[in-house]
Every structure is written in C-alpha cells, then in structure tokens.
Design a protein around this motif. Structure first.
Motif, PDB file in Angstrom:
ATOM      1  N   ARG A  29      -2.500  12.324 -16.692  1.00  0.00           N
ATOM      2  CA  ARG A  29      -1.342  12.536 -15.851  1.00  0.00           C
ATOM      3  C   ARG A  29      -1.592  11.931 -14.477  1.00  0.00           C
ATOM      4  N   TRP A  30      -0.502  11.464 -13.842  1.00  0.00           N
ATOM      5  CA  TRP A  30      -0.646  10.832 -12.541  1.00  0.00           C
ATOM      6  C   TRP A  30      -1.295  11.772 -11.540  1.00  0.00           C
ATOM      7  N   LYS A  31      -0.987  13.083 -11.619  1.00  0.00           N
ATOM      8  CA  LYS A  31      -1.543  13.995 -10.625  1.00  0.00           C
ATOM      9  C   LYS A  31      -3.052  14.099 -10.733  1.00  0.00           C
ATOM     10  N   ARG A  32      -3.614  13.660 -11.861  1.00  0.00           N
ATOM     11  CA  ARG A  32      -5.059  13.680 -12.025  1.00  0.00           C
ATOM     12  C   ARG A  32      -5.685  12.351 -11.633  1.00  0.00           C
ATOM     13  N   PHE A  33      -4.846  11.356 -11.338  1.00  0.00           N
ATOM     14  CA  PHE A  33      -5.392  10.058 -10.976  1.00  0.00           C
ATOM     15  C   PHE A  33      -5.943  10.119  -9.557  1.00  0.00           C
ATOM     16  N   ALA A  34      -6.782   9.190  -9.214  1.00  0.00           N
ATOM     17  CA  ALA A  34      -7.471   9.230  -7.918  1.00  0.00           C
ATOM     18  C   ALA A  34      -6.504   9.134  -6.756  1.00  0.00           C
ATOM     19  N   VAL A  35      -6.911   9.702  -5.621  1.00  0.00           N
ATOM     20  CA  VAL A  35      -6.074   9.707  -4.429  1.00  0.00           C
ATOM     21  C   VAL A  35      -5.725   8.300  -3.991  1.00  0.00           C
ATOM     22  N   VAL A  36      -6.646   7.374  -4.161  1.00  0.00           N
ATOM     23  CA  VAL A  36      -6.404   6.002  -3.725  1.00  0.00           C
ATOM     24  C   VAL A  36      -5.267   5.357  -4.502  1.00  0.00           C
ATOM     25  N   MET A  37      -4.942   5.900  -5.705  1.00  0.00           N
ATOM     26  CA  MET A  37      -3.886   5.332  -6.502  1.00  0.00           C
ATOM     27  C   MET A  37      -2.537   5.992  -6.244  1.00  0.00           C
ATOM     28  N   VAL A  38      -2.511   7.123  -5.562  1.00  0.00           N
ATOM     29  CA  VAL A  38      -1.281   7.868  -5.340  1.00  0.00           C
ATOM     30  C   VAL A  38      -0.196   7.031  -4.672  1.00  0.00           C
ATOM     31  N   PRO A  39      -0.515   6.234  -3.637  1.00  0.00           N
ATOM     32  CA  PRO A  39       0.547   5.428  -3.026  1.00  0.00           C
ATOM     33  C   PRO A  39       1.260   4.525  -4.014  1.00  0.00           C
ATOM     34  N   SER A  40       0.551   4.049  -5.040  1.00  0.00           N
ATOM     35  CA  SER A  40       1.203   3.208  -6.036  1.00  0.00           C
ATOM     36  C   SER A  40       2.217   3.997  -6.842  1.00  0.00           C
ATOM     37  N   GLN A  99      -2.130  -4.307  -7.800  1.00  0.00           N
ATOM     38  CA  GLN A  99      -1.300  -3.264  -8.405  1.00  0.00           C
ATOM     39  C   GLN A  99      -0.042  -3.074  -7.569  1.00  0.00           C
ATOM     40  N   TYR A 100       1.100  -2.915  -8.258  1.00  0.00           N
ATOM     41  CA  TYR A 100       2.382  -2.750  -7.572  1.00  0.00           C
ATOM     42  C   TYR A 100       3.356  -2.041  -8.510  1.00  0.00           C
ATOM     43  N   GLY A 101       4.454  -1.570  -7.971  1.00  0.00           N
ATOM     44  CA  GLY A 101       5.468  -0.913  -8.778  1.00  0.00           C
ATOM     45  C   GLY A 101       6.512  -1.896  -9.249  1.00  0.00           C
ATOM     46  N   ALA A 102       7.029  -1.691 -10.467  1.00  0.00           N
ATOM     47  CA  ALA A 102       8.054  -2.578 -11.018  1.00  0.00           C
ATOM     48  C   ALA A 102       8.902  -1.791 -12.008  1.00  0.00           C
ATOM     49  N   VAL A 103       9.801  -2.486 -12.688  1.00  0.00           N
ATOM     50  CA  VAL A 103      10.700  -1.856 -13.649  1.00  0.00           C
ATOM     51  C   VAL A 103      10.711  -2.658 -14.944  1.00  0.00           C
ATOM     52  N   ASP A 104      10.553  -1.966 -16.071  1.00  0.00           N
ATOM     53  CA  ASP A 104      10.717  -2.584 -17.383  1.00  0.00           C
ATOM     54  C   ASP A 104      12.027  -2.086 -17.977  1.00  0.00           C
ATOM     55  N   THR A 140     -13.761   1.962  -9.498  1.00  0.00           N
ATOM     56  CA  THR A 140     -14.494   1.487  -8.319  1.00  0.00           C
ATOM     57  C   THR A 140     -13.890   0.159  -7.878  1.00  0.00           C
ATOM     58  N   PHE A 141     -13.529   0.060  -6.585  1.00  0.00           N
ATOM     59  CA  PHE A 141     -12.919  -1.153  -6.054  1.00  0.00           C
ATOM     60  C   PHE A 141     -13.836  -1.789  -5.007  1.00  0.00           C
ATOM     61  N   ASN A 142     -13.892  -3.103  -4.995  1.00  0.00           N
ATOM     62  CA  ASN A 142     -14.667  -3.837  -3.999  1.00  0.00           C
ATOM     63  C   ASN A 142     -13.722  -4.572  -3.050  1.00  0.00           C
ATOM     64  N   ASN A 143     -13.885  -4.299  -1.732  1.00  0.00           N
ATOM     65  CA  ASN A 143     -13.053  -4.925  -0.699  1.00  0.00           C
ATOM     66  C   ASN A 143     -11.572  -4.717  -0.993  1.00  0.00           C
ATOM     67  N   ILE A 144     -11.175  -3.452  -1.039  1.00  0.00           N
ATOM     68  CA  ILE A 144      -9.794  -3.118  -1.372  1.00  0.00           C
ATOM     69  C   ILE A 144      -8.904  -3.110  -0.141  1.00  0.00           C
ATOM     70  N   ASP A 145      -7.672  -3.570  -0.307  1.00  0.00           N
ATOM     71  CA  ASP A 145      -6.636  -3.518   0.715  1.00  0.00           C
ATOM     72  C   ASP A 145      -5.503  -2.656   0.158  1.00  0.00           C
ATOM     73  N   ILE A 146      -5.181  -1.549   0.829  1.00  0.00           N
ATOM     74  CA  ILE A 146      -4.145  -0.637   0.375  1.00  0.00           C
ATOM     75  C   ILE A 146      -2.955  -0.719   1.316  1.00  0.00           C
ATOM     76  N   GLY A 147      -1.772  -0.931   0.754  1.00  0.00           N
ATOM     77  CA  GLY A 147      -0.568  -0.989   1.566  1.00  0.00           C
ATOM     78  C   GLY A 147      -0.120  -2.386   1.930  1.00  0.00           C
ATOM     79  N   GLN A 172      -1.460  -2.877  -3.660  1.00  0.00           N
ATOM     80  CA  GLN A 172      -2.859  -2.865  -3.245  1.00  0.00           C
ATOM     81  C   GLN A 172      -3.594  -3.948  -4.012  1.00  0.00           C
ATOM     82  N   GLN A 173      -4.686  -4.413  -3.421  1.00  0.00           N
ATOM     83  CA  GLN A 173      -5.442  -5.499  -4.023  1.00  0.00           C
ATOM     84  C   GLN A 173      -6.916  -5.327  -3.712  1.00  0.00           C
TER      85      GLN A 173
END
Length: 205
Positions: A10-21, A62-67, A134-141, A166-167
């Motif tokens: 479930r999304w609520k169990r996903f890591a905090v760093v992924m919540v903005p996505s 990673q980004y949001g989209a629609v299928d 684990t992310f290396n040199n991550i940019d969020i937002g 984020q990338q």
C-alpha cells in the motif's frame, strides 16, 4: 539518500521520500477530472503483479501520469530508467474466462544471479508499490518536463506540464512488489524465460 518500505503493497507503507510522487499522482487525477488533461495512453484495463529480488537502475525518474482503460482513466506513478538489471523477475496476470473461471499467466526470468533481466529505456506504470529503495544523488521536486538524469517522460504518457517529479543518478530496489497497468521498454532481454498458464489464481504474490 535511502528510503525503506518493508513488506506490504500500500502507498501508505511506501517510503516517505516517495510520498510526494503519490500527491503528484492524485493531482494528475484531479486535473483529468476537471478536463485540464486528456488521457492518451490506452492500456488493456487488466492489472498485473510484478515481483523482483533486486533491481539496479541507472538514470532514474518518477512522475505522475494517467493511463486510459475501458473502465476509466487511472492515475499512476511512472518509474523510468535509462538502464536496469533485474534479478528473479516474476510477472503474473489473472484473466477471468467465461464458463471456465480464472486463469493465471505467469512469467519468470533472471532467476540465475549471473544472468539478470536487462532493460533499456524502461518505464513502469504502477498504482501500488512496495520495496526497499536506495537512491544516489536524488533530486526531489523537479519539474517532470525538465528532468535530465533519467530517460524523461515516456512519449505515450500524459502528465501536467511542470508537475512534480524526482530523479536520481541511480537507484536500487530490493524485495520489490508492485501492481502495474503497463510496462514499456526500448529493449527487454529476458534471460532464462519461463511462462506457464494455470487454472485459478497463482500470482507472484
């Protein structure tokens, strides 16, 4: 930067760093309902499940989209990699067959650690993910249409211009469990490919 999401899908169990996505995905859904965004990526409407022991990727985005499906439009979080190596991949889909019942199609590959699945320009459209990451040199937002470390938004996706993304230079995911609507890749090398069909539900998880 490291983030952990143990067990669960479930999304609520996903890591905090992924919540903005997740928030970005919800925003995409709102924009769609208000007519500000048209969905163009048409998928079968049949979800499938994917598991992997490990995914090592270079050039992450990673980004949001629609299928778009016959049942309606589905907001998703798209994960993309320039290159990825996947160990012990399993993919399954349950298909209801009239007058027969459920039938499960299951695919496995990369079970030999020395011969992982290899993909280039890999995109996964998912609405439910669980993993250790684990992310290396991550940019969020960053802006989705201004990402530079990964492959950039998939040409088949619809997303709000300037929306959240984020990338990272690279990312490693372990104990992966996800429910997806679509996967696309420029090349997809499946070492040790096996596929089976069974009556009933026999999913990857």
């Amino acid at each position: 930067m490291e983030s952990l999401a143990r067990g669960g899908t479930r999304w609520k169990r996903f890591a905090v760093v992924m919540v903005p996505s997740v928030a970005a995905t919800a925003a995409i859904g709102v924009a769609l309902s208000q007519g500000a965004l048209a969905a163009s990526f048409s998928v079968s409407g049949q979800q499938f499940k994917v598991t992997a022991d490990r995914l090592d990727g270079k050039g992450f985005v990673q980004y949001g989209a629609v299928d778009s499906t016959k049942a309606g439009n589905k907001p998703v979080a798209v994960v993309g990699f320039n290159e990825a190596k996947i160990k012990n991949l399993c993919q399954s889909v349950v298909v209801p067959v009239p007058a027969f019942g459920d039938v499960t199609m299951k695919l496995s590959a990369g079970t030999d650690a020395a011969r992982p699945v290899e993909a280039k320009k890999l995109y996964i459209d998912a609405d439910d993910i669980g993993a250790n990451a684990t992310f290396n040199n991550i940019d969020i937002g960053v802006s989705a249409d201004s990402t530079s470390k990964g492959p950039g938004p998939n040409k088949g996706d619809k997303y709000a211009p300037g929306s959240f993304a984020q990338q990272a230079d690279s990312a490693t995911f372990t104990d992966v469990k996800q429910r997806a609507w679509a996967t696309t890749a420029g090349t997809f090398k499946l070492s040790g490919l096996k596929m089976g069909v069974k009556k009933g539900k026999n999913e990857c998880y």
